[in-house]
Design an enzyme around this catalytic site. Structure first.
Site, PDB file in Angstrom:
ATOM      1  N   LEU A  87       0.810  -1.224   0.000  1.00  0.00           N
ATOM      2  CA  LEU A  87       0.000   0.000   0.000  1.00  0.00           C
ATOM      3  C   LEU A  87       0.846   1.278   0.000  1.00  0.00           C
ATOM      4  O   LEU A  87       1.723   1.442   0.829  1.00  0.00           O
ATOM      5  CB  LEU A  87      -0.891  -0.020   1.256  1.00  0.00           C
ATOM      6  CG  LEU A  87      -1.836   1.175   1.419  1.00  0.00           C
ATOM      7  CD1 LEU A  87      -2.901   1.169   0.361  1.00  0.00           C
ATOM      8  CD2 LEU A  87      -2.446   1.152   2.808  1.00  0.00           C
ATOM      9  N   ASP A  88       0.532   2.175  -0.883  1.00  0.00           N
ATOM     10  CA  ASP A  88       1.191   3.489  -0.950  1.00  0.00           C
ATOM     11  C   ASP A  88       2.684   3.382  -1.214  1.00  0.00           C
ATOM     12  O   ASP A  88       3.449   4.305  -0.917  1.00  0.00           O
ATOM     13  CB  ASP A  88       0.982   4.276   0.346  1.00  0.00           C
ATOM     14  CG  ASP A  88      -0.473   4.700   0.503  1.00  0.00           C
ATOM     15  OD1 ASP A  88      -1.228   4.568  -0.477  1.00  0.00           O
ATOM     16  OD2 ASP A  88      -0.830   5.148   1.587  1.00  0.00           O
ATOM     17  N   GLU A  89       3.136   2.259  -1.761  1.00  0.00           N
ATOM     18  CA  GLU A  89       4.572   2.093  -1.922  1.00  0.00           C
ATOM     19  C   GLU A  89       4.966   1.687  -3.341  1.00  0.00           C
ATOM     20  O   GLU A  89       6.081   1.256  -3.568  1.00  0.00           O
ATOM     21  CB  GLU A  89       5.096   1.041  -0.933  1.00  0.00           C
ATOM     22  CG  GLU A  89       5.051   1.451   0.518  1.00  0.00           C
ATOM     23  CD  GLU A  89       6.147   2.429   0.903  1.00  0.00           C
ATOM     24  OE1 GLU A  89       7.222   2.403   0.285  1.00  0.00           O
ATOM     25  OE2 GLU A  89       5.917   3.236   1.823  1.00  0.00           O
TER      26      GLU A  89
END
Lengths: 288, 288, 288, 288
Positions: C230-232
């Site tokens: 997530l978000d990476e």
């Protein structure tokens, strides 16, 4: 019960005791200063500017009473001043031409509550078909076409509309008509324009093409109060973006749109929130 | 054994086959393209620009042989071109006046290896006492004072020094003298100047004071090649910083120093690393 | 007659001769390279990336013929590659939740021709009343509510819709639902997300409030390809704005909206214009 | 005769009447407020912060008398406060390690009068040969090497030196040693550190290499007061620069140097000019 919030704005020649006078006065009226921004322009005449946000400590405020009591204080310092409720929307007219990016952006920001304004009218020198698909959200649209011959008459209609609608601020949202000297004088300090800005600057048509020819590495936009001196009124806000040789005029125009709309929106918000003071040829802006 | 690295730079009228020609040639010579930046200016005449970093795949390169073999290829396309070893420092003369922030910054960047240059001389119209405490790191200092009467003679000395020292690039590091048209022509595309830039622009003395008077919200600096048209040569690099009404001329000058030194340092590095091409009134810069 | 323009994108392990191969091939096919951007990632395995814009010199191009002829060249270098007509809009699905600033901005940019895309669907976990007043310009709206229990079923519907509509890119325009690992894998390199970014970073809810508590002086946003982490995922674009102690969470959120919408719009445009290549955990972006 | 200028700084729990109290007091003492910056942190407890620059209207000021008279006013509001002459240089110790770009920059800014400070000592865990060619301009250099075993003893020496020299501010100018919890407590709010910052953040060694691996598009730096929580004290200043896939770790480090030195210099100047107040985990900065 939450007390209503007000904004006191004032400007006067600086001399000792101004801050003491207004803060002491508000204190004695049972008001609490929530925010206070001040600026002393030590150059020139030494003008002092303040924006004070206040509410009542433990009871609602009577703004009329406070204003009446403040009048002699203000007079003793020769202040220009106003007290306004924070929640009252400003009455704003938007003028537009062919390009609608600033118009659409301002309407969107109003819709989500970012700009505290009522749109008194949207006025354009192009017909409504130019703005098909844009939701004016109830704001009346006026088509005021203009030619060299009809310019004086068109401006009269515009001015009548400004007065009839109680418009407090006129925003030139990429309105591509030069206002007459007379109209700019009547709209002094209540008409904001947006235009492109470059390092170095250019005169004349097709500015982004000129910027391309000149090979600048930054393009920008300036929002300013309109004066008779075209594109030279007191600057409220500016911003830039980096470009390179790989940008063609089309991409400059695209990037310019983004800068123009955010610079204009900031300037309008600053004005609406009583954050801007005109100080001769320049402004004091208590930005956030 | 690591093969030495070279830079091929070339510019010519664009037409099909250029990239194929040079990349094919380098391939056949056993070279490996490490980096390749190209730009086709589709406007105007359609000039093509390339900067190619290459080394040998499995053996050292003979740059003279490669250059000799490339000459007919280049000629067939009408290229301006050069092949340079990446590691050879450029020979740079720095001219300064009273303010030393750009001079000191350039010397520091050379010292830590950021700028690949040998300083052939530091030339100033002020005496050495102005620069007390600055470590020139072995670079010879020349005091060449100038008055209106001695200007022609001073420029002759300067030019003689440029030639005698094999100077390849002259950097005006806040050198507050206007070069004669003749000298600027002789230094075409190898003399870089830095000056403040504002939105809008100003002419005349004390620019930061003018910017303060005008109430600009951004100040900046421009590095450009010097031409006879003062402050108007091809722009290499620009940058800005945000200011506000709270800045006085003194803080503008302070912020200006920071912008000036970093913009000039970037421009000098781009030039030294063969990243800049002059394209008529503008530049192509393969920045990193 | 103007010849149509195409984009060749390719990526492969770097070795001598790639540029020569494709440019030579295009030259022999009577094509003219209008723009060429290349990048050699000398780190790691040494991947080479190119984006080539070309048209026919004096006759229309047969893209299928050119592609067929290029296949063996590409195969000999182990290229991943594609040839696409510049004018064909990409098919894009937009997912949204409560906040509509990114959605409205993407639709506006499509309307004025800045984003070359057809919107296959607008999908939201909120009902249509949330988006009252937004002109979808003919794009179908789908309300796909989601709870923990219905998540798997909702994602199946979503995936079916993506496939049925021939969607090539999914944009999470402040869509506040975490996609399952399985769905992110199926949408690898064709799903873009936008999220706030701070220095330092924060985990958990109410990020702008956390940023306020932490007293950061810059806030930003990151657009990236969605991965299971997530978000990476690989970052496509980032931007920031300066803030101060005078900003409260509300003004951070307001400034965040502006950053989020422009960062997402740039990332979507870069993707649509074939300017982005995924290179392991990061991207190569030939920005303009 | 020009009257000397002073700075009054104060912080206390906000309640009505603070501004009235201090401005009224200064007015009655015959002082003129030249600049006044205030901030009311309405969140949490509601702390009020002010920085007031004042001088005498028509006669020199007796700062001791003014301070003595202000004490009861301050006490009645529970203020933390100070009155300082604007012209008195702050006594600053600079700690450095291998990289000298921040050290050299601070010394340069002191030399040209941008930073109003006396350098009490330059302390390094590397020997003087590391800084050959740097003009310390009379500041004493102390080599205090440190190993895990000698750390406690080295910090004792450091602390003794801080006390012996009357050092008011310690600047970690890329000093690559972690201070002990005990030392950070003793230097609370008078020790400033600079470190790189990325979106997202990274832990561990070689941060610019990590940023490269992660493919970030912005790199930055943060200056903050040192606390026991490493790299997490109250932030004073931050800045960033845009990078791209074309940047390698070497160019990131180069760009990082430029950001680090300007962010640290700003933070030091803000502190020296009494522009920074620590407000729990964050700061109030009256920047210019």
């Amino acid at each position: 019960m939450t007390s209503e919030t007000f904004r006191l704005t004032l400007a006067c020649r600086n001399r000792p005791g101004i801050v003491a006078a207004f803060s002491d006065y508000l204190f004695r009226q049972g008001c609490n200063i929530r925010e206070s921004r001040q600026y002393d322009d030590a150059s020139g005449d030494g003008r002092f500017y303040a924006r004070v946000v206040f509410d009542g400590v433990d009871r609602p405020i009577d703004p009329d009473g406070i204003a009446a009591g403040f009048a002699p204080v203000a007079e003793s310092f020769g202040m220009e001043w106003a007290i306004r409720p924070e929640r009252r929307p400003r009455r704003v007219m938007i003028l537009a031409s062919k390009f609608d990016h600033c118009l659409v952006d301002l309407l969107y920001r109003r819709r989500i509550g970012e700009l505290q304004m009522d749109v008194t009218a949207i006025v354009a020198n192009h017909g409504p078909e130019t703005y098909a698909g844009i939701d004016f959200d109830g704001a009346p649209f006026h088509h005021l076409p203009v030619t060299r011959e009809t310019k004086a008459a068109q401006e009269e209609k515009l001015l009548a509309l400004i007065e009839a609608t109680g418009t407090e601020l006129v925003v030139l949202a990429r309105y591509m008509q030069v206002l007459s000297d007379d109209l700019t004088r009547r709209l002094a300090q209540r008409c904001i324009n947006i235009h492109h800005s470059f390092l170095p600057g250019f005169k004349g048509a097709k500015p982004y093409h000129q910027a391309f020819e000149r090979g600048v590495k930054l393009i920008g936009a300036t929002a300013h109060y309109v004066t008779a001196d075209l594109d030279e009124g007191p600057i409220i806000e500016q911003d830039v973006e980096r470009i390179s040789h790989a940008d063609d005029p089309e991409s400059l125009i695209r990037k310019g749109r983004d800068i123009e709309r955010r610079v204009l929106a900031r300037a309008v918000r600053y004005h609406i929130e009583d954050r801007v003071f005109v100080n001769g040829a320049k402004t004091v802006v208590f930005a956030d």
